[in-house]
Enzyme design. Sequence first.
Site, PDB file in Angstrom:
ATOM      1  N   HIS A 152     -10.676   5.201  -2.762  1.00 28.28           N
ATOM      2  CA  HIS A 152      -9.443   4.789  -4.278  1.00 28.28           C
ATOM      3  C   HIS A 152      -8.890   5.497  -4.838  1.00 28.28           C
ATOM      4  CE1 HIS A 152     -10.373   2.830  -8.271  1.00 28.28           C
ATOM      5  NE2 HIS A 152     -10.846   2.065  -8.118  1.00 28.28           N
ATOM      6  N   ASP A 182     -16.713  -1.755  -3.342  1.00 24.10           N
ATOM      7  CA  ASP A 182     -16.950  -2.818  -2.601  1.00 24.10           C
ATOM      8  C   ASP A 182     -17.408  -2.140  -1.295  1.00 24.10           C
ATOM      9  OD1 ASP A 182     -15.296  -4.126  -4.548  1.00 24.10           O
ATOM     10  OD2 ASP A 182     -13.531  -4.165  -3.552  1.00 24.10           O
TER      11      ASP A 182
END
Length: 444
Positions: free
Chosen positions: A320, A378
């Site tokens: 991320h 996710d």
Amino acid sequence: MSKIESAAAKQSAAASNRTVTLSVDGKNISFPVYDATEGQSVFDISKLYAETGMFTFDPGFMSTASCESKITFIDGDQGILRYRGYDIAPLAEKSDYLEVAHLLLYGELPNAEEKKSFNRTITMHTMVHEQLHFLFRGFPRASHPMAVMAGAAASLAAFYHDSLDVNDPAQREISAYRLIAKMPTLAAMSYKYSIGQPFIYPQNDLGFSENFLHMMFSTPCEKYTVNPVLARAMDKILILHADHEQNASTSTVRLAGSSGANPFACMSAGIASLWGPAHGGANEAVINMLREIGDVSKIPDFIQKVKDKTSGIKLMGFGHRVYKNYDPRATVLRETCKEVLAELGQINEPLLKIAVELEKIALNDPYFVERKLYPNVDFYSGIIYRAMGIPSKMFTVLFAVARTAGWIAQWKEMMEDPKAKIGRPRQLFTGSAPRQFVPLDKRK
Ligand code: CMC
């Protein structure tokens, strides 16, 4: 004055008594520092060009705060996500999506009376104009539902002429309600259309997430009862995805809105940005990746490929831009995933086994440890959706449904910020120097 307007009227950056001094061609120029409530301070370079004739260069906004915001705080090193000061985990456990939408929009969790009124207002806007059915019917059945959603969201502007004046707080507010209420309806319609089933109208005595599952899975032929464990899990997922400060799609919404574009068009722009596999499209990519791996025994080979930079393969659902620690949303979803699979009798689901093992191996592998690559939101959401019977093409659509509350809250915050300007980044031009036009017959 509307409630949204009054909450946002308090915007102002706290100027500290510090400054940052840059030396440019022997001239010292000072820039004011603004302190954040939490997290990184910034120095204000808006006068830099006037003072130096130069721009800053920051591809991917690695060191740039694009706006001032009071909505969401992330500490990527600590793995902290807060909406309006509240940690994400208790919100996911104890609150519900509409309360969170209220929190994002107004800055406060609703009291009992406000909650009733807000829920009722949203509920009263869940139905879409009947004419929209024809818009859907114009799409090929095999369309990706994100393509349909981008079109359907933008088309709402054609139906709601009464709320397109972005300078009127009351119109901004009604657009916010409409978008939050109608996105699940449009999402379910995009699914029903893709499988050739009739559209299911919203049922307003159901909760937000229950109603969404009802519109997704019921048919006119038989009674459908929404499983409360699945409805609760869906609500948690929506809360976890509701906002994430200035990510790509939210920045897209703000940039589109900065020109005065209507909120429906801005949401459509946000949907388009979210669709990319590096952003909201990653949950679909995770399931494809787990399917491709196919078996726990194939994981070491797959990890080798990921580490080989020439392969172009990434471990989807890992890494991320902001989190250099476990994404706090993934922590909640890992548990929710187990609850949902247990409820559905799928706890031995092979994809879950592969995901758990993949996570274990990656978290101990120096490649991922050194680069601080951890599971993101996710990584588990796709497994939950799949267990619920939601096809992978719909995963990013669900992300869009959830993120609508954040997008619209961020858009409104920008619209109510007296300092907001049209977003107009500059560039470092490295193209051709000036040259003369060459007529066609003289070109080589
Ligand atoms: N698998 C393998 N290597 C990775 C991964 C990954 N998933 N993510 C980053 N890296 C490597 C990258 O190759 C680079 O290595 P090196 O330093 O040797 O060149 C290093 O880690 C730093 O990565 P980066 O690309 O500079 O990081 P970024 O901040 O630009 O990218 C990201 C962040 C999310 C786009 C990226 O981690 C990624 O593509 N992840 C997979 C897609 C994904 O799961 N996206 C969902 C994000 S969460 C939901 C959302 O917010 O939309």
